[in-house]
Enzyme design. Structure first.
Site, PDB file in Angstrom:
ATOM      1  N   LYS A 147       0.825  -1.207   0.000  1.00  0.00           N
ATOM      2  CA  LYS A 147       0.000   0.000   0.000  1.00  0.00           C
ATOM      3  C   LYS A 147       0.865   1.265   0.000  1.00  0.00           C
ATOM      4  O   LYS A 147       0.441   2.313  -0.470  1.00  0.00           O
ATOM      5  CB  LYS A 147      -0.930   0.020   1.211  1.00  0.00           C
ATOM      6  CG  LYS A 147      -1.855  -1.184   1.356  1.00  0.00           C
ATOM      7  CD  LYS A 147      -2.887  -1.277   0.251  1.00  0.00           C
ATOM      8  CE  LYS A 147      -4.078  -2.168   0.578  1.00  0.00           C
ATOM      9  NZ  LYS A 147      -3.781  -3.550   0.907  1.00  0.00           N
TER      10      LYS A 147
HETATM   11  C1  LIG Z   1      -4.499  -4.716   0.600  1.00  0.00           C
HETATM   12  C2  LIG Z   1      -3.737  -5.978   0.574  1.00  0.00           C
HETATM   13  C3  LIG Z   1      -4.032  -6.996  -0.331  1.00  0.00           C
HETATM   14  C4  LIG Z   1      -5.204  -6.928  -1.272  1.00  0.00           C
HETATM   15  O1  LIG Z   1      -5.078  -5.932  -2.241  1.00  0.00           O
HETATM   16  P1  LIG Z   1      -6.394  -5.419  -3.026  1.00  0.00           P
HETATM   17  O2  LIG Z   1      -5.911  -4.301  -3.840  1.00  0.00           O
HETATM   18  O3  LIG Z   1      -7.342  -5.002  -1.950  1.00  0.00           O
HETATM   19  O4  LIG Z   1      -6.915  -6.562  -3.793  1.00  0.00           O
HETATM   20  C5  LIG Z   1      -3.208  -8.110  -0.352  1.00  0.00           C
HETATM   21  N1  LIG Z   1      -2.181  -8.235   0.505  1.00  0.00           N
HETATM   22  C6  LIG Z   1      -1.877  -7.285   1.406  1.00  0.00           C
HETATM   23  C7  LIG Z   1      -0.730  -7.505   2.335  1.00  0.00           C
HETATM   24  C8  LIG Z   1      -2.634  -6.123   1.475  1.00  0.00           C
HETATM   25  O5  LIG Z   1      -2.334  -5.176   2.376  1.00  0.00           O
END
Ligand SMILES: *Cc1c(COP(=O)(O)O)cnc(C)c1O
Length: 468
Positions: free
Chosen positions: A115
């Site tokens: 993120k």
């Molecule tokens: C947010 C997240 C996901 C999922 O990603 P999306 O974009 O919501 O599909 C997978 N793994 C981790 C560690 C995350 O923080």
């Protein structure tokens, strides 16, 4: 480049520019913004990304979406600054797990999850836009654990933004929570809600549906409903694919999926000209996306708590963007389908759209035992610890029937194992350590408020926060 809502019916909404779309988050009609047309790169332009710094590729990709609304040199400066916060010089390096099987490490940012890749850039975009317009905003963020930490880290201390992160109580790891709650900056508020992530996201949508509220607090969203996040995430599809021989050969990706933002970013890269043969949408037991691709029925189930909590989601916001594309950008149909989904929890995907989705996407879900086994097997075979989200995709990748000789398969590694120490050590017997020290996360006092998962109550709280 203008942006339109996935629910636009031709008359209702004016297309808006990139900067407005970034600040708006959700469209007023409840849809999500997408570019009016997809920009693209020629194979020569893609080939020229090889060996270039990550920030330069990011500026090139984002530049296609900003389309002159931000000067090129300023965009490059923002990207350079954003990715200077990463601990690896390649920003998102690629490593090999097995013959034909690779892993893109997206977790070298300040909060150890992918993120950070988009959020670090988004905070700088906001700063620029708000500074130029003399505005302040209230960002409300629904988090399954990692978005909140990344957003709080990226936006804390900034003068023109307040940020309120809502997380589902008891459903995120201690480390995830502490990345949000130990921050002392006055422009940050954290809310522990007695519900699931889907409840948090539904409350966020309810806030956006209330125009008076949106104006009263100057509401904005940095969830992956925000198109700038998707654009920023398309970048590592390019850099990793090019590192493995694209555009001269196709590649495939296995993507640990919750809200479908990351996987949709792969769709975007594909539309921009990157030769992606397949995107494997890897889910845990919360398999709404895997089922949708398997049987053509997008249907909400109950959220189950798993060891990969960032994917404990049953309503994948970004699926609306893919649906819109696959019904040939019919906003009326998309609006009808997703408004009905709000009531019934089901969308039967029209056959033509389903066929279009199957050209690029496949689904695979992985249960708890197999997730743990994938962590152990990866440690035994490569000497590396992986986090449970990455393990879900590794497990899916190992079951995939692609020809790795011709098409390298790249697992997106979305979090550092130290973010999920309990799950990793239960599976492998090894406790992962923080790569750069834990910043005293374990010792600092936590600061958060607890509320029921009730939209009116939370909105009252946010009004109070915005007035402080
Ligand atoms: C947010 C997240 C996901 C999922 O990603 P999306 O974009 O919501 O599909 C997978 N793994 C981790 C560690 C995350 O923080």
């Amino acid at each position: 480049m203008k942006y339109v809502s996935t629910r636009a019916d031709g008359a209702s909404l004016q297309p808006i520019g990139f900067l407005d779309a970034v600040l708006a988050g959700l469209a007023p009609d409840g849809g999500l913004y997408v570019p009016e047309t997809w920009p693209s790169f020629t194979p020569e332009e893609i080939a020229a990304f090889a060996g270039r710094p990550y920030a330069e590729v990011a500026a090139a990709v984002l530049g296609r979406f900003a389309d002159g609304e931000i000067a090129d040199d300023l965009l490059l400066e923002m990207c350079t600054e954003a990715y200077a916060s990463f601990a690896h010089s390649a920003t998102c390096p690629v490593t090999q797990l097995a013959p034909g099987l690779f892993m893109a490490e997206l977790f070298h940012g300040p909060t150890l999850a992918f993120k950070d890749v988009a959020m670090q850039l988004l905070a700088r975009l906001y700063d620029h836009i708000l500074g130029a317009r003399g505005r302040t905003l209230t960002i409300v963020c629904a988090t399954s654990g990692d978005t909140g930490g990344a957003a709080v880290e990226a936006f804390r201390g900034r003068s023109n933004v307040r940020i309120c992160a809502m997380f589902p109580e008891g459903r995120i790891s201690d480390v995830q929570r502490r990345f949000m709650t130990t921050v002392e900056d006055a422009n940050v508020a954290c809310l522990s809600l007695q519900g699931s992530f889907d409840d948090c996201q539904a409350i966020l949508k309810a806030m956006f549906a209330d125009g008076q509220f949106v104006r009263a607090v100057d509401l904005s969203a940095v969830n992956s409903i925000n198109f700038a996040r998707i654009a920023a995430q398309a970048v590592y599809y390019f850099t990793t694919a090019v590192a493995l021989g694209a555009p001269h050969r196709p590649v495939a990706f296995a993507v640990p999926t919750g809200n479908f933002g990351d996987a949709f970013a792969g769709y975007v890269a594909h539309r921009m000209g990157l030769p992606i043969e397949k995107i494997l949408v890897a889910t845990n037991a919360n398999d709404i996306m895997a089922r949708a691709f398997e049987d053509g029925r997008y249907s909400r189930g109950n959220v189950a708590a798993t060891q990969s909590p960032a994917m404990d989601i049953q309503v994948a916001s970004n699926f609306e963007r893919l649906y819109f594309e696959c019904v040939r950008r019919d906003g009326v149909e998309t609006g009808r389908a997703f408004r009905a989904f709000g009531e019934t929890g089901v969308i039967d995907i029209p056959p033509v759209a389903r066929a279009a989705m199957a050209e690029l996407f496949g689904g695979a879900s992985t249960g708890e035992d197999d997730t743990a086994r994938a962590m152990l097997a990866t440690l035994n075979e490569t000497g590396r610890l992986i986090d449970p989200h990455t393990a879900v995709a590794v497990s899916a990748a190992r079951r995939a029937t692609l020809d790795h000789e011709t098409t390298p398969l790249i697992v997106l590694s979305t979090a550092h194992p130290a973010k999920f120490p309990e799950a990793v050590s239960a599976a492998t017997g090894v406790t992962p350590t923080f790569p750069r020290g834990d910043r005293g996360l374990g010792d600092k006092a936590e600061r958060f408020d607890r509320l029921p998962a009730d939209a009116a109550t939370v909105m009252e709280y946010v009004r109070g926060f915005a007035a402080r």
